[in-house]
Design an enzyme around this catalytic site. Structure first.
Site, PDB file in Angstrom:
ATOM      1  N   HIS A  17      48.955  47.447  14.509  1.00  0.00           N
ATOM      2  CA  HIS A  17      50.334  47.835  14.180  1.00  0.00           C
ATOM      3  C   HIS A  17      50.761  49.032  15.035  1.00  0.00           C
ATOM      4  O   HIS A  17      51.864  49.079  15.564  1.00  0.00           O
ATOM      5  CB  HIS A  17      50.458  48.274  12.713  1.00  0.00           C
ATOM      6  CG  HIS A  17      50.207  47.199  11.704  1.00  0.00           C
ATOM      7  ND1 HIS A  17      49.310  47.344  10.676  1.00  0.00           N
ATOM      8  CD2 HIS A  17      50.746  45.969  11.552  1.00  0.00           C
ATOM      9  CE1 HIS A  17      49.313  46.258   9.925  1.00  0.00           C
ATOM     10  NE2 HIS A  17      50.171  45.396  10.430  1.00  0.00           N
ATOM     11  N   LYS A  41      52.581  40.161  -5.469  1.00  0.00           N
ATOM     12  CA  LYS A  41      51.403  40.272  -4.614  1.00  0.00           C
ATOM     13  C   LYS A  41      50.514  41.447  -5.012  1.00  0.00           C
ATOM     14  O   LYS A  41      50.999  42.479  -5.468  1.00  0.00           O
ATOM     15  CB  LYS A  41      51.870  40.455  -3.155  1.00  0.00           C
ATOM     16  CG  LYS A  41      51.125  39.577  -2.165  1.00  0.00           C
ATOM     17  CD  LYS A  41      51.764  39.646  -0.788  1.00  0.00           C
ATOM     18  CE  LYS A  41      50.713  39.917   0.284  1.00  0.00           C
ATOM     19  NZ  LYS A  41      51.289  39.939   1.634  1.00  0.00           N
ATOM     20  N   ARG A  90      49.680  38.244  18.012  1.00  0.00           N
ATOM     21  CA  ARG A  90      48.261  38.400  18.356  1.00  0.00           C
ATOM     22  C   ARG A  90      47.695  37.158  19.027  1.00  0.00           C
ATOM     23  O   ARG A  90      46.816  37.243  19.861  1.00  0.00           O
ATOM     24  CB  ARG A  90      47.437  38.657  17.085  1.00  0.00           C
ATOM     25  CG  ARG A  90      47.589  40.042  16.563  1.00  0.00           C
ATOM     26  CD  ARG A  90      47.032  40.170  15.173  1.00  0.00           C
ATOM     27  NE  ARG A  90      47.899  39.516  14.213  1.00  0.00           N
ATOM     28  CZ  ARG A  90      47.796  39.637  12.906  1.00  0.00           C
ATOM     29  NH1 ARG A  90      46.810  40.344  12.393  1.00  0.00           N
ATOM     30  NH2 ARG A  90      48.633  39.040  12.107  1.00  0.00           N
ATOM     31  N   SER A 129      44.964  43.641   8.926  1.00  0.00           N
ATOM     32  CA  SER A 129      44.792  44.417   7.691  1.00  0.00           C
ATOM     33  C   SER A 129      43.801  43.724   6.767  1.00  0.00           C
ATOM     34  O   SER A 129      43.033  44.382   6.069  1.00  0.00           O
ATOM     35  CB  SER A 129      46.133  44.566   6.967  1.00  0.00           C
ATOM     36  OG  SER A 129      47.026  45.346   7.718  1.00  0.00           O
TER      37      SER A 129
HETATM   38  P1  ADP Z   1      52.782  40.527   7.158  1.00  0.00           P
HETATM   39  O1  ADP Z   1      52.287  40.441   5.759  1.00  0.00           O
HETATM   40  O2  ADP Z   1      54.269  40.469   7.288  1.00  0.00           O
HETATM   41  O3  ADP Z   1      52.053  39.655   8.165  1.00  0.00           O
HETATM   42  P2  ADP Z   1      51.354  42.671   8.360  1.00  0.00           P
HETATM   43  O4  ADP Z   1      51.335  44.090   7.913  1.00  0.00           O
HETATM   44  O5  ADP Z   1      50.056  41.930   8.306  1.00  0.00           O
HETATM   45  O6  ADP Z   1      52.467  42.007   7.512  1.00  0.00           O
HETATM   46  O7  ADP Z   1      51.915  42.557   9.841  1.00  0.00           O
HETATM   47  C1  ADP Z   1      53.166  43.067  10.208  1.00  0.00           C
HETATM   48  C2  ADP Z   1      53.435  42.791  11.674  1.00  0.00           C
HETATM   49  O8  ADP Z   1      52.438  43.401  12.465  1.00  0.00           O
HETATM   50  C3  ADP Z   1      53.409  41.327  12.080  1.00  0.00           C
HETATM   51  O9  ADP Z   1      54.384  41.130  13.082  1.00  0.00           O
HETATM   52  C4  ADP Z   1      52.068  41.130  12.670  1.00  0.00           C
HETATM   53  O10 ADP Z   1      52.041  40.085  13.622  1.00  0.00           O
HETATM   54  C5  ADP Z   1      51.875  42.462  13.332  1.00  0.00           C
HETATM   55  N1  ADP Z   1      50.474  42.760  13.508  1.00  0.00           N
HETATM   56  C6  ADP Z   1      49.498  42.814  12.599  1.00  0.00           C
HETATM   57  N2  ADP Z   1      48.307  43.102  13.150  1.00  0.00           N
HETATM   58  C7  ADP Z   1      48.542  43.218  14.475  1.00  0.00           C
HETATM   59  C8  ADP Z   1      47.720  43.454  15.620  1.00  0.00           C
HETATM   60  N3  ADP Z   1      46.409  43.606  15.525  1.00  0.00           N
HETATM   61  N4  ADP Z   1      48.349  43.507  16.811  1.00  0.00           N
HETATM   62  C9  ADP Z   1      49.678  43.318  16.903  1.00  0.00           C
HETATM   63  N5  ADP Z   1      50.483  43.059  15.895  1.00  0.00           N
HETATM   64  C10 ADP Z   1      49.936  43.007  14.687  1.00  0.00           C
END
Ligand code: ADP
Length: 152
Positions: A17, A41, A90, A129
């Site tokens: 992120h 959730k 990703r 995450s």
């Molecule tokens: P969601 O539940 O909406 O997927 P996340 O917090 O998991 O929420 O992810 C939010 C955003 O961050 C999404 O666009 C996701 O693709 C991006 N994201 C998550 N992990 C990574 C990573 N390792 N590299 C780049 N983008 C990421």
């Protein structure tokens, strides 16, 4: 003024992120990192903690705000007068999923919202995450995958 919303669960914020945030900072006048809160959730970290981690990790960026919302991302974006949604990509699975969401959001917002995608820097694309939560649950070295301010 170019305003982008970066929506997500951020449970917790990871170096993946952070990579996207850092690279988006120069692209927009204002970047709102918005935690989508879904009452159905179960999260590992309470909303307040997730907000605090993001605030501390991004305090050096003067155009970043941290917020949360319930309901549709489009409604939140329109309320904030944002023209852009920021998402990270990703892998091909992210692309397929994000494609449907981006088209849907553009339709729901009557073409007033564009989704902007940034590709994760190499070396960060395996981070998620959910993997971080798994490592925390089993007592592993999660510190390697998250900003320094994220500590349990
Ligand atoms: P969601 O539940 O909406 O997927 P996340 O917090 O998991 O929420 O992810 C939010 C955003 O961050 C999404 O666009 C996701 O693709 C991006 N994201 C998550 N992990 C990574 C990573 N390792 N590299 C780049 N983008 C990421």
């Amino acid at each position: 003024m170019k305003i982008a919303v970066f929506p997500g669960s951020f449970d917790p914020i990871t170096l993946g992120h952070f990579d996207i945030i850092e690279r988006a900072v120069p692209l927009f006048d204002k970047l709102i990192i918005a935690i989508g809160q879904n009452s159905q959730k179960k999260y590992m970290f309470p909303l307040e903690k997730r907000i605090e981690f993001i605030r501390k990790a991004t305090e050096q960026f003067h155009n970043v705000e941290v917020d949360f919302f319930e309901g549709l991302t489009v409604d939140y974006c329109l309320e904030k007068e944002a023209q852009f949604i920021l998402r990270g990509l990703r892998n091909p699975a992210d692309f397929e999923f994000e494609k449907a969401i981006a088209h849907t959001n553009r339709t729901l917002a009557h073409k007033k919202l564009e989704t902007v995608f940034l590709l994760t820097s190499s070396g960060k694309s395996f981070i998620s995450s959910s993997i971080v939560r798994e490592i925390i649950t089993h007592g592993g070295e999660y510190e390697l995958l998250v900003p320094d301010v994220v500590r349990v």
